[in-house]
Design a protein around this motif. Structure first.
Motif, PDB file in Angstrom:
ATOM      1  N   PRO A  67       0.778  -1.162   0.059  1.00 42.36           N
ATOM      2  CA  PRO A  67      -0.092   0.082   0.039  1.00 42.36           C
ATOM      3  C   PRO A  67       0.706   1.277   0.094  1.00 42.36           C
ATOM      4  O   PRO A  67       1.968   1.349   0.374  1.00 42.36           O
ATOM      5  CB  PRO A  67      -0.906  -0.224   1.265  1.00 42.36           C
ATOM      6  CG  PRO A  67       0.067  -0.967   2.084  1.00 42.36           C
ATOM      7  CD  PRO A  67       0.818  -1.835   1.246  1.00 42.36           C
ATOM      8  N   ARG A  68       0.336   2.297  -0.467  1.00 38.49           N
ATOM      9  CA  ARG A  68       0.969   3.776  -0.418  1.00 38.49           C
ATOM     10  C   ARG A  68       0.586   4.117   0.896  1.00 38.49           C
ATOM     11  O   ARG A  68      -0.364   4.010   1.641  1.00 38.49           O
ATOM     12  CB  ARG A  68       0.399   4.473  -1.496  1.00 38.49           C
ATOM     13  CG  ARG A  68       0.665   4.042  -2.704  1.00 38.49           C
ATOM     14  CD  ARG A  68       0.294   5.165  -3.789  1.00 38.49           C
ATOM     15  NE  ARG A  68      -0.783   5.797  -3.406  1.00 38.49           N
ATOM     16  CZ  ARG A  68      -1.946   5.873  -4.322  1.00 38.49           C
ATOM     17  NH1 ARG A  68      -2.079   5.220  -5.340  1.00 38.49           N
ATOM     18  NH2 ARG A  68      -2.956   6.882  -3.982  1.00 38.49           N
ATOM     19  N   ARG A  69       1.419   5.091   1.466  1.00 39.38           N
ATOM     20  CA  ARG A  69       1.644   5.971   2.681  1.00 39.38           C
ATOM     21  C   ARG A  69       0.064   6.448   2.832  1.00 39.38           C
ATOM     22  O   ARG A  69      -0.497   6.663   3.800  1.00 39.38           O
ATOM     23  CB  ARG A  69       2.895   6.555   3.109  1.00 39.38           C
ATOM     24  CG  ARG A  69       3.050   6.843   4.407  1.00 39.38           C
ATOM     25  CD  ARG A  69       4.578   7.310   4.527  1.00 39.38           C
ATOM     26  NE  ARG A  69       4.830   7.164   5.792  1.00 39.38           N
ATOM     27  CZ  ARG A  69       4.997   8.175   6.532  1.00 39.38           C
ATOM     28  NH1 ARG A  69       4.095   9.491   6.209  1.00 39.38           N
ATOM     29  NH2 ARG A  69       5.322   8.105   7.857  1.00 39.38           N
ATOM     30  N   ASP A  70      -0.057   7.409   1.819  1.00 37.06           N
ATOM     31  CA  ASP A  70      -1.264   8.266   1.776  1.00 37.06           C
ATOM     32  C   ASP A  70      -2.404   7.433   1.747  1.00 37.06           C
ATOM     33  O   ASP A  70      -3.640   7.624   2.125  1.00 37.06           O
ATOM     34  CB  ASP A  70      -1.376   9.217   0.707  1.00 37.06           C
ATOM     35  CG  ASP A  70      -1.125   8.384  -0.801  1.00 37.06           C
ATOM     36  OD1 ASP A  70      -0.747   7.284  -0.984  1.00 37.06           O
ATOM     37  OD2 ASP A  70      -1.596   9.132  -1.669  1.00 37.06           O
ATOM     38  N   THR A  71      -2.656   6.032   1.360  1.00 38.23           N
ATOM     39  CA  THR A  71      -3.794   5.343   1.327  1.00 38.23           C
ATOM     40  C   THR A  71      -3.908   4.944   2.913  1.00 38.23           C
ATOM     41  O   THR A  71      -5.161   4.794   3.384  1.00 38.23           O
ATOM     42  CB  THR A  71      -3.299   3.876   0.636  1.00 38.23           C
ATOM     43  OG1 THR A  71      -3.343   4.292  -0.673  1.00 38.23           O
ATOM     44  CG2 THR A  71      -4.663   2.934   0.619  1.00 38.23           C
ATOM     45  N   LEU A  72      -3.007   4.652   3.525  1.00 40.85           N
ATOM     46  CA  LEU A  72      -3.122   4.364   5.185  1.00 40.85           C
ATOM     47  C   LEU A  72      -3.444   5.663   5.784  1.00 40.85           C
ATOM     48  O   LEU A  72      -4.588   5.609   6.546  1.00 40.85           O
ATOM     49  CB  LEU A  72      -1.677   3.973   5.539  1.00 40.85           C
ATOM     50  CG  LEU A  72      -1.784   3.776   7.015  1.00 40.85           C
ATOM     51  CD1 LEU A  72      -2.817   2.763   7.486  1.00 40.85           C
ATOM     52  CD2 LEU A  72      -0.482   3.322   7.546  1.00 40.85           C
ATOM     53  N   VAL A  73      -3.057   6.728   5.118  1.00 44.57           N
ATOM     54  CA  VAL A  73      -3.572   8.011   5.920  1.00 44.57           C
ATOM     55  C   VAL A  73      -5.087   8.295   5.599  1.00 44.57           C
ATOM     56  O   VAL A  73      -5.840   8.467   6.751  1.00 44.57           O
ATOM     57  CB  VAL A  73      -2.926   9.275   5.421  1.00 44.57           C
ATOM     58  CG1 VAL A  73      -3.639  10.562   5.982  1.00 44.57           C
ATOM     59  CG2 VAL A  73      -1.360   9.372   5.854  1.00 44.57           C
ATOM     60  N   GLY A  74      -5.732   7.810   4.327  1.00 47.37           N
ATOM     61  CA  GLY A  74      -6.956   8.013   3.916  1.00 47.37           C
ATOM     62  C   GLY A  74      -7.647   7.000   4.896  1.00 47.37           C
ATOM     63  O   GLY A  74      -8.780   7.132   5.325  1.00 47.37           O
ATOM     64  N   PHE A  75      -7.193   5.542   5.186  1.00 52.18           N
ATOM     65  CA  PHE A  75      -7.917   4.694   6.027  1.00 52.18           C
ATOM     66  C   PHE A  75      -7.915   5.223   7.375  1.00 52.18           C
ATOM     67  O   PHE A  75      -8.991   5.071   8.130  1.00 52.18           O
ATOM     68  CB  PHE A  75      -6.970   3.414   5.995  1.00 52.18           C
ATOM     69  CG  PHE A  75      -7.692   2.271   7.032  1.00 52.18           C
ATOM     70  CD1 PHE A  75      -8.609   1.433   6.469  1.00 52.18           C
ATOM     71  CD2 PHE A  75      -7.044   2.187   8.173  1.00 52.18           C
ATOM     72  CE1 PHE A  75      -9.215   0.405   7.271  1.00 52.18           C
ATOM     73  CE2 PHE A  75      -7.715   1.332   9.070  1.00 52.18           C
ATOM     74  CZ  PHE A  75      -8.707   0.339   8.494  1.00 52.18           C
ATOM     75  N   LEU A  76      -6.748   5.780   8.146  1.00 47.45           N
ATOM     76  CA  LEU A  76      -6.914   6.154   9.452  1.00 47.45           C
ATOM     77  C   LEU A  76      -8.046   7.270   9.575  1.00 47.45           C
ATOM     78  O   LEU A  76      -8.671   7.448  10.740  1.00 47.45           O
ATOM     79  CB  LEU A  76      -5.384   6.558   9.765  1.00 47.45           C
ATOM     80  CG  LEU A  76      -4.539   5.497   9.888  1.00 47.45           C
ATOM     81  CD1 LEU A  76      -2.902   6.131   9.976  1.00 47.45           C
ATOM     82  CD2 LEU A  76      -4.726   4.431  10.878  1.00 47.45           C
ATOM     83  N   ARG A  77      -7.833   8.081   8.435  1.00 46.54           N
ATOM     84  CA  ARG A  77      -9.146   9.359   8.833  1.00 46.54           C
ATOM     85  C   ARG A  77     -10.354   8.788   8.635  1.00 46.54           C
ATOM     86  O   ARG A  77     -11.262   9.326   9.421  1.00 46.54           O
ATOM     87  CB  ARG A  77      -8.703  10.311   7.664  1.00 46.54           C
ATOM     88  CG  ARG A  77      -7.452  11.174   7.811  1.00 46.54           C
ATOM     89  CD  ARG A  77      -7.102  12.244   6.938  1.00 46.54           C
ATOM     90  NE  ARG A  77      -6.085  12.971   7.097  1.00 46.54           N
ATOM     91  CZ  ARG A  77      -5.632  13.936   6.290  1.00 46.54           C
ATOM     92  NH1 ARG A  77      -6.042  13.953   5.301  1.00 46.54           N
ATOM     93  NH2 ARG A  77      -4.291  14.722   6.502  1.00 46.54           N
ATOM     94  N   GLY A  78     -10.514   7.813   7.661  1.00 51.36           N
ATOM     95  CA  GLY A  78     -11.666   7.188   7.683  1.00 51.36           C
ATOM     96  C   GLY A  78     -12.315   6.399   8.784  1.00 51.36           C
ATOM     97  O   GLY A  78     -13.385   6.096   8.885  1.00 51.36           O
ATOM     98  N   CYS A  79     -11.326   5.854   9.701  1.00 45.87           N
ATOM     99  CA  CYS A  79     -11.813   5.402  11.004  1.00 45.87           C
ATOM    100  C   CYS A  79     -11.802   6.318  11.959  1.00 45.87           C
ATOM    101  O   CYS A  79     -12.135   5.940  13.164  1.00 45.87           O
ATOM    102  CB  CYS A  79     -10.634   4.435  11.359  1.00 45.87           C
ATOM    103  SG  CYS A  79     -10.792   2.886  10.285  1.00 45.87           S
ATOM    104  N   GLY A  80     -11.448   7.557  11.656  1.00 43.04           N
ATOM    105  CA  GLY A  80     -11.729   8.654  12.802  1.00 43.04           C
ATOM    106  C   GLY A  80     -10.551   8.741  13.801  1.00 43.04           C
ATOM    107  O   GLY A  80     -10.685   9.098  14.873  1.00 43.04           O
ATOM    108  N   VAL A  81      -9.234   8.569  13.382  1.00 47.04           N
ATOM    109  CA  VAL A  81      -8.075   8.248  14.082  1.00 47.04           C
ATOM    110  C   VAL A  81      -7.388   9.756  14.227  1.00 47.04           C
ATOM    111  O   VAL A  81      -7.265  10.468  13.151  1.00 47.04           O
ATOM    112  CB  VAL A  81      -7.112   7.423  13.677  1.00 47.04           C
ATOM    113  CG1 VAL A  81      -5.717   7.241  14.559  1.00 47.04           C
ATOM    114  CG2 VAL A  81      -7.522   5.907  13.651  1.00 47.04           C
TER     115      VAL A  81
END
Length: 114
Positions: A67-81
């Motif tokens: 995965p790309r790092r920005d994909t992880l950021v999107g995931f974390l934001r999507g989880c409300g982290v």
């Protein structure tokens, strides 16, 4: 992953040493935050870092390659982290996916015309 296994995996990046272990922790985070694939995708879009439902699935199942790092950021934001907690996840991501494996496209070798 069974329900019993899911309960033993913490929704925290600490201790993940492989992409699969990291993915299991992402899945545990999503479950702890009571988010579905669709809600993570929608919330990531609302946060300005859109990722698709399929990408969410790939992250939590360690599928689809690195995965790309920005994909992880999107995931974390999507989880409300919150941003402070995101740093821990990104630090562990850098350990699990060392330099050169973060989904960066290598520039193709070009040959000079003869």
């Amino acid at each position: 992953m069974t329900a019993a296994t899911m309960q033993t995996v913490p929704p925290d990046p600490t201790g993940a040493a492989t992409p699969t272990e990291f993915a299991h922790r992402l899945k545990a985070l999503m479950a702890a935050r009571r988010r579905s694939l669709d809600s993570v995708a929608r919330r990531s879009r609302d946060a300005g870092t859109p990722i698709s439902r399929a990408t969410v699935h790939n992250l939590i199942s360690a599928a689809g390659g690195v995965p790309r790092r920005d994909t992880l950021v999107g995931f974390l934001r999507g989880c409300g982290v919150p941003p402070r907690e995101q740093i821990r996840w990104l630090t562990k991501f850098d350990e699990v996916y060392p330099d050169g494996r973060r989904g960066r496209a290598a520039s193709p070798a070009r040959s000079c015309p003869a």
